[in-house]
Scaffold this motif. Structure first.
Motif, PDB file in Angstrom:
ATOM      1  N   SER A   1      55.360  40.240  35.223  1.00 45.28           N
ATOM      2  CA  SER A   1      56.703  40.636  34.793  1.00 45.28           C
ATOM      3  C   SER A   1      56.724  40.931  33.304  1.00 45.28           C
ATOM      4  O   SER A   1      55.956  40.357  32.535  1.00 45.28           O
ATOM      5  CB  SER A   1      57.687  39.516  35.114  1.00 45.28           C
ATOM      6  N   HIS A   2      57.644  41.824  32.924  1.00 45.06           N
ATOM      7  CA  HIS A   2      57.855  42.063  31.493  1.00 45.06           C
ATOM      8  C   HIS A   2      59.043  41.247  31.003  1.00 45.06           C
ATOM      9  O   HIS A   2      59.331  41.219  29.818  1.00 45.06           O
ATOM     10  CB  HIS A   2      58.133  43.545  31.232  1.00 45.06           C
ATOM     11  N   ILE A   3      59.750  40.630  31.959  1.00 44.60           N
ATOM     12  CA  ILE A   3      60.933  39.854  31.563  1.00 44.60           C
ATOM     13  C   ILE A   3      60.484  38.416  31.332  1.00 44.60           C
ATOM     14  O   ILE A   3      60.243  37.651  32.261  1.00 44.60           O
ATOM     15  CB  ILE A   3      62.040  39.933  32.642  1.00 44.60           C
TER      16      ILE A   3
ATOM     17  N   GLU B   1      35.336  55.803  27.823  1.00 40.25           N
ATOM     18  CA  GLU B   1      35.369  54.710  28.805  1.00 40.25           C
ATOM     19  C   GLU B   1      36.587  53.830  28.537  1.00 40.25           C
ATOM     20  O   GLU B   1      36.809  53.395  27.403  1.00 40.25           O
ATOM     21  CB  GLU B   1      34.095  53.880  28.675  1.00 40.25           C
ATOM     22  N   ILE B   2      37.409  53.618  29.575  1.00 34.54           N
ATOM     23  CA  ILE B   2      38.584  52.749  29.419  1.00 34.54           C
ATOM     24  C   ILE B   2      38.290  51.428  30.106  1.00 34.54           C
ATOM     25  O   ILE B   2      38.047  51.396  31.318  1.00 34.54           O
ATOM     26  CB  ILE B   2      39.839  53.394  30.049  1.00 34.54           C
ATOM     27  N   LYS B   3      38.309  50.371  29.316  1.00 32.75           N
ATOM     28  CA  LYS B   3      38.049  49.041  29.890  1.00 32.75           C
ATOM     29  C   LYS B   3      39.376  48.467  30.371  1.00 32.75           C
ATOM     30  O   LYS B   3      40.024  47.689  29.670  1.00 32.75           O
ATOM     31  CB  LYS B   3      37.386  48.149  28.853  1.00 32.75           C
ATOM     32  N   ALA B   4      39.795  48.899  31.565  1.00 35.98           N
ATOM     33  CA  ALA B   4      41.109  48.490  32.081  1.00 35.98           C
ATOM     34  C   ALA B   4      41.165  46.974  32.253  1.00 35.98           C
ATOM     35  O   ALA B   4      42.151  46.328  31.909  1.00 35.98           O
ATOM     36  CB  ALA B   4      41.383  49.187  33.408  1.00 35.98           C
ATOM     37  N   VAL B   5      40.084  46.402  32.805  1.00 35.00           N
ATOM     38  CA  VAL B   5      39.943  44.948  32.910  1.00 35.00           C
ATOM     39  C   VAL B   5      38.528  44.639  32.460  1.00 35.00           C
ATOM     40  O   VAL B   5      37.568  45.207  32.966  1.00 35.00           O
ATOM     41  CB  VAL B   5      40.180  44.466  34.362  1.00 35.00           C
TER      42      VAL B   5
ATOM     43  N   GLY C   1      51.534  40.858  30.056  1.00 35.12           N
ATOM     44  CA  GLY C   1      50.777  41.731  29.170  1.00 35.12           C
ATOM     45  C   GLY C   1      51.563  42.991  28.916  1.00 35.12           C
ATOM     46  O   GLY C   1      52.382  43.383  29.750  1.00 35.12           O
ATOM     47  N   PRO C   2      51.331  43.634  27.773  1.00 33.00           N
ATOM     48  CA  PRO C   2      52.083  44.858  27.469  1.00 33.00           C
ATOM     49  C   PRO C   2      51.648  46.013  28.378  1.00 33.00           C
ATOM     50  O   PRO C   2      50.701  45.866  29.156  1.00 33.00           O
ATOM     51  CB  PRO C   2      51.724  45.140  26.015  1.00 33.00           C
ATOM     52  N   ASN C   3      52.305  47.144  28.265  1.00 32.20           N
ATOM     53  CA  ASN C   3      51.938  48.318  29.065  1.00 32.20           C
ATOM     54  C   ASN C   3      50.467  48.650  28.844  1.00 32.20           C
ATOM     55  O   ASN C   3      49.984  48.640  27.721  1.00 32.20           O
ATOM     56  CB  ASN C   3      52.777  49.539  28.660  1.00 32.20           C
ATOM     57  N   GLY C   4      49.796  48.923  29.951  1.00 35.67           N
ATOM     58  CA  GLY C   4      48.394  49.349  29.862  1.00 35.67           C
ATOM     59  C   GLY C   4      47.417  48.207  29.633  1.00 35.67           C
ATOM     60  O   GLY C   4      46.234  48.434  29.384  1.00 35.67           O
ATOM     61  N   ALA C   5      47.876  46.948  29.739  1.00 36.43           N
ATOM     62  CA  ALA C   5      47.007  45.797  29.439  1.00 36.43           C
ATOM     63  C   ALA C   5      45.976  45.542  30.532  1.00 36.43           C
ATOM     64  O   ALA C   5      44.930  44.944  30.276  1.00 36.43           O
ATOM     65  CB  ALA C   5      47.852  44.549  29.241  1.00 36.43           C
ATOM     66  N   GLY C   6      46.281  45.945  31.771  1.00 34.01           N
ATOM     67  CA  GLY C   6      45.333  45.716  32.869  1.00 34.01           C
ATOM     68  C   GLY C   6      45.914  44.888  34.011  1.00 34.01           C
ATOM     69  O   GLY C   6      45.168  44.452  34.900  1.00 34.01           O
ATOM     70  N   LYS C   7      47.211  44.688  34.022  1.00 34.11           N
ATOM     71  CA  LYS C   7      47.836  43.834  35.059  1.00 34.11           C
ATOM     72  C   LYS C   7      47.726  44.469  36.450  1.00 34.11           C
ATOM     73  O   LYS C   7      47.250  43.841  37.395  1.00 34.11           O
ATOM     74  CB  LYS C   7      49.325  43.589  34.726  1.00 34.11           C
ATOM     75  N   THR C   8      48.167  45.726  36.557  1.00 37.68           N
ATOM     76  CA  THR C   8      48.150  46.378  37.872  1.00 37.68           C
ATOM     77  C   THR C   8      46.714  46.536  38.365  1.00 37.68           C
ATOM     78  O   THR C   8      46.438  46.355  39.556  1.00 37.68           O
ATOM     79  CB  THR C   8      48.871  47.744  37.798  1.00 37.68           C
ATOM     80  N   THR C   9      45.809  46.833  37.447  1.00 38.87           N
ATOM     81  CA  THR C   9      44.402  46.963  37.844  1.00 38.87           C
ATOM     82  C   THR C   9      43.910  45.641  38.432  1.00 38.87           C
ATOM     83  O   THR C   9      43.237  45.622  39.474  1.00 38.87           O
ATOM     84  CB  THR C   9      43.540  47.377  36.621  1.00 38.87           C
ATOM     85  N   THR C  10      44.270  44.535  37.796  1.00 40.88           N
ATOM     86  CA  THR C  10      43.860  43.218  38.315  1.00 40.88           C
ATOM     87  C   THR C  10      44.445  43.005  39.716  1.00 40.88           C
ATOM     88  O   THR C  10      43.734  42.587  40.638  1.00 40.88           O
ATOM     89  CB  THR C  10      44.356  42.093  37.358  1.00 40.88           C
TER      90      THR C  10
END
Ligand code: ATP
Length: 326
Positions: free
Chosen positions: A197-199, A23-27, A44-53
């Motif tokens: 953003s990552h910047i 189970e991946i707890k994306a958010v 948040g870093p890669n895979g943190a859940g930003k796009t899912t949010t």
């Protein structure tokens, strides 16, 4: 101040089936509000859940738990909602592969969402971004495709702008121009901006508040000024001799081992410490001799957002990040 986006106990889990069921707890149970007219940073870093949010906010996901309210309207996946036409969205990855030109793409999207189509405005923005809107989008470079996405989000007066890595692939001059256009738009329409953003300098320079997500959990939500004030302190010390510096470093390693050294020369050192240690260190630095010499010069600054952010992500120690929140 009224909230334009309200997220309450949002959860989205995925099940990875291969090589074994996980189970991946994306958010994982996040709550926050974005206020009208603010530019809100989401980091948040890669895979943190930003796009899912973001995808949950846009109603693009199934199996989401929790409550999302946009412009006073609760998102109900089973019913048609009206808020979507009020949101300008730049996705993280733009799939522009068709024959349509940039201009035709904007026309198509404005028809789809029933938004106004102002040719003048589109041409002005395209010129400022150095984009040829009459070329088929499939022929465009990655950066120029990104500009079409920007154009589509900024061409109308949306009430909310959701920007997922909007400057990805853009050269620094165009990045700066994009933020100029965004701020002009924001001043003119008082739209609310949700910026992913990552910047970090981009977030630091343009956002009022920031939320940091890590492994699906919110680890910080704060005013940027407060975050910097209560965040790490950056000490820069200059010694008369190398022996004094070495003496000081051994003190630092013994007494404040969590201090993180940023740079060092024969007689200077720069390092980060938590604000709780600032007083102790000031006392030592100003009153002590190091290998027979007092410190020649020193200054203390608040750490940049970048340094604070790095500290959050470097440590896997939960207590450490709890300490930083205090
Ligand atoms: P990035 O900065 O790399 O874009 P992100 O913060 O946007 O990352 P998400 O794309 O939201 O991260 O992904 C969060 C987690 O959910 C990751 O572990 C990702 O692998 C997982 N995930 C996202 N989409 C799916 C999916 N469709 N199926 C399975 N897992 C997914």
């Amino acid at each position: 101040m009224s909230a334009v986006i309200t997220i309450k106990n949002l959860k989205k889990y995925y099940t990875k089936k291969f090589p074994k069921r996980v189970e991946i707890k994306a958010v994982d149970d996040i709550s926050f509000k974005v206020n009208e007219g603010e530019i809100f940073g989401f980091l948040g870093p890669n895979g943190a859940g930003k796009t899912t949010t973001i995808r949950a906010i846009l109603g693009m996901l199934r199996g989401v738990e929790g409550e999302i309210t946009i412009l006073g309207e609760k998102i109900d996946p089973n019913h048609q909602t009206t808020y979507r036409s009020k949101i300008g969205y730049i996705p993280g990855e733009l799939g522009l592969e068709g024959d349509l030109t940039g201009l035709q793409m904007c026309e198509y999207l404005s028809k789809l969402y029933g938004n106004a189509f102002h040719l003048d405005e589109i041409q002005k923005i395209a010129t400022r971004l150095n984009l040829d809107i009459n070329r088929p989008t499939q022929e465009l470079s990655k950066g120029n495709k990104q500009k079409v996405g920007i154009l589509a989000a900024l061409m109308s007066d949306f009430e909310i702008l959701i920007l997922d890595e909007p400057t990805s692939g853009l050269d620094p001059l165009i990045q700066a121009e994009f933020f100029k256009i965004l701020k002009e738009k924001q001043r003119k329409t008082n739209c609310t901006v949700f910026l992913c953003s990552h910047i970090l300098s981009e977030v630091e320079d343009n956002c009022q508040r920031v939320a940091i997500i890590r492994e699906g959990k919110l680890v910080e939500i704060s005013d940027i000024t407060d975050l910097k004030e209560k965040g790490l302190k950056s000490f820069h010390l200059e010694f008369v001799t190398n022996a004094s510096l070495k003496d000081f470093i051994s003190y630092l390693q013994n007494e404040i081992p969590e201090a993180s050294i940023k740079s060092q020369s024969t007689t200077t050192i720069e390092f980060l410490i938590s604000p709780e240690k600032k007083r102790q260190l000031l006392h030592e630095v100003s009153g002590q001799e190091w290998a027979g010499e007092f410190v020649k010069d020193f200054n203390i600054n608040s750490a940049s957002l970048e340094e604070i952010f790095m500290k959050y992500y470097k440590t896997n120690d939960k207590e450490n990040s709890e300490e930083m929140k205090r």
